[in-house]
Structures are given as structure tokens and as C-alpha cells.
Design a protein around this motif. Sequence first.
Motif, mmCIF file in Angstrom:
data_model
loop_
_atom_site.group_PDB
_atom_site.id
_atom_site.type_symbol
_atom_site.label_atom_id
_atom_site.label_comp_id
_atom_site.label_asym_id
_atom_site.label_seq_id
_atom_site.Cartn_x
_atom_site.Cartn_y
_atom_site.Cartn_z
ATOM 1 N N TYR A 161 0.862 -12.024 1.452
ATOM 2 C CA TYR A 161 0.292 -11.389 0.275
ATOM 3 C C TYR A 161 0.082 -9.900 0.542
ATOM 4 O O TYR A 161 -0.036 -9.462 1.689
ATOM 5 N N VAL A 162 -0.001 -9.150 -0.550
ATOM 6 C CA VAL A 162 -0.410 -7.753 -0.489
ATOM 7 C C VAL A 162 -1.915 -7.709 -0.702
ATOM 8 O O VAL A 162 -2.448 -8.367 -1.611
ATOM 9 N N MET A 163 -2.615 -6.926 0.098
ATOM 10 C CA MET A 163 -4.075 -6.895 0.068
ATOM 11 C C MET A 163 -4.561 -5.453 0.006
ATOM 12 O O MET A 163 -3.926 -4.550 0.561
ATOM 13 N N ASP A 164 -5.674 -5.233 -0.682
ATOM 14 C CA ASP A 164 -6.249 -3.880 -0.702
ATOM 15 C C ASP A 164 -7.230 -3.711 0.449
ATOM 16 O O ASP A 164 -7.432 -4.629 1.254
ATOM 17 N N ASN A 165 -7.857 -2.533 0.548
ATOM 18 C CA ASN A 165 -8.744 -2.255 1.679
ATOM 19 C C ASN A 165 -10.103 -2.928 1.561
ATOM 20 O O ASN A 165 -10.947 -2.784 2.453
#
Length: 299
Positions: A161-165
Motif C-alpha cells: 500500500y501507499v501510506m502517508d506520514n
Amino acid sequence: MNLAITGNRSAAGTLGKLSSRHGSRTQKRKTSASAKKTNARLDWKENIKFLFNCFMKALVIVIFGAGCFAGYNLFMESPYFKVDRVHFSGQGGIDKSELLELTGPIEGENILMLNLGQVSEQLASHPWIKRVSAQRAFPQSVQITIERRIPFVRIQLEKVYVMDNFGVLLQEDAPAFKNLPIVSGLSYKDAAPGDNVATEEMILGLKTMDYFNRHPYFEGNPIVKASLQGNNQIRFISKNENVAVAAALDSMSESLQKFMIVLDTMDDGGKDVEWFDLSFTNRVIVKHRTDPAAPGPTS
């Protein structure tokens, strides 16, 4: 004779007094009856006046209420207050139709009766949306400003998955995000976009990765992989996969200070270094490529 006359006069006087008293009582009765009739007439007039005042007040209330109701209906049905345009800004690649599907119908709704708090809350449920600000632009427009989340790393769970900070999953991995660092070793079942999968270990690992990449040593060959190994160990690998760093999470702060000293004092800028081990509290172990016993960073 004189006595008799005297006695008759006395009797006559007595009768006169009695007659006078009787007349006085009769007159009083007449006066009292007349006063009662007068008071009755006054009470009847006061009652009529009171009832009339009550009727007029009730009539005014009814007329006022009817006017308010008619005005409310006119306001609600007036096309002048119907929303005819919804303007989004800051949504980036999120399609407007997708946003409107979240908010439900807005166009055609009365602009003052529109619940902007609910609209903002519904939009904020989108995985890519961090904050929402919605405001009325009278008379017929609604302005919605969106702050998107920023892709920070990729994370290997059951899928990538792509994840934010902040640790929020944005979407499944895609070619557009191939240059983002990747984190593995985290256990999280049934993940889905919108879930916050952040742990203390992962956050510390991401901060450490960012700290490494700010140092000139990693310029051009930044750390792009982080693997959590057990509850306390983490391993970093550079972009070219020729430099690895191992560290213990519970002593990271002290280890980083010593690591920075080592990097600043290495000959030739440490170009032949293959492995740094920061797992020990009192030293940093450096393994060079010329050392045949040194394991490779991908082993």
C-alpha cells in the motif's frame, strides 16, 4: 288628662321614630340593590373588555404565526436560495463525481439549510483527504477546499500500500509510486485504504530513515528500504542495495549520535563500507566490502 296627653305624645313620637327607622332601612335596601345592579353592569363590561383583549391578542398571534409560516415556505421554495454550483479546490487527482458521491446531493438544496459540517465529515472519510473546509458563497454557491494527504512510503502488508506520514493507507501500490521508500515487517491483517496502521516502531523507523537521508553520506544513494525484524530490530538498505544499516530500536537515539561521528570521521567518505551495525550500545561496527566475512546488505 295631662298625663294621658303626655303619654299619647310619647307614643306618637315612638311610632314616628320607628317609622323613620323603617324608612331608612328601606332606603338602604334600595340603595344597596341599586349599587349591586351598577356593579353587575360594570363587571359585565369588564368581562367583555377582557375577552375582547384576549381575542385580539390571539388573533395577532395567529396572523403572525401564519405570516412566519408563509415566509418560511417562501424562503424554502425560493429558487434564489437553491444551490446551483459546487466548487472544489485542492482535490488533486480525485474526481469530482467521486466527491459528490460522498457528500450526497448538494445542488438544488437550500443554501442556508445545508449542513456543511456533515458535508465536511463525509468528504474527510476519503482515504486521500486530510482536511476539508466548506463554506457558503451566497447566494447559490458552495466552496469546498480540500487538503490532500501526501504519499510518504510504501508499506508491505498482505498487499503493498501507499501510506502517508501519519500512517494512513491511501491506496494499493501503483507504478506512479515506485520511487517511494518501502517498509516491511509490520503485521496488520485485513488492511484497507483509510486504515491507520502506524506503530511506535514504524514511526521511529521512518524518522530514522529520514534522518539518515539528510546526511551527505547518503546523498545520491538514500535509504529506501526499512524492515522491522522482531520487536526491537530494524534494518535499512540503500537505493543501490550496496549499503545496509542495522539498529536496535530501544537504543536508537544514542546509536545515531555515534553513527554520525563515525560517518564524519571515515576515510574516503566510507565509499567501501557495506554494513553498519548500530545494535550495540557502546560501539558501531563497520564492515567493508574488502572483508570477505562481511555479509552483503541483502542477505
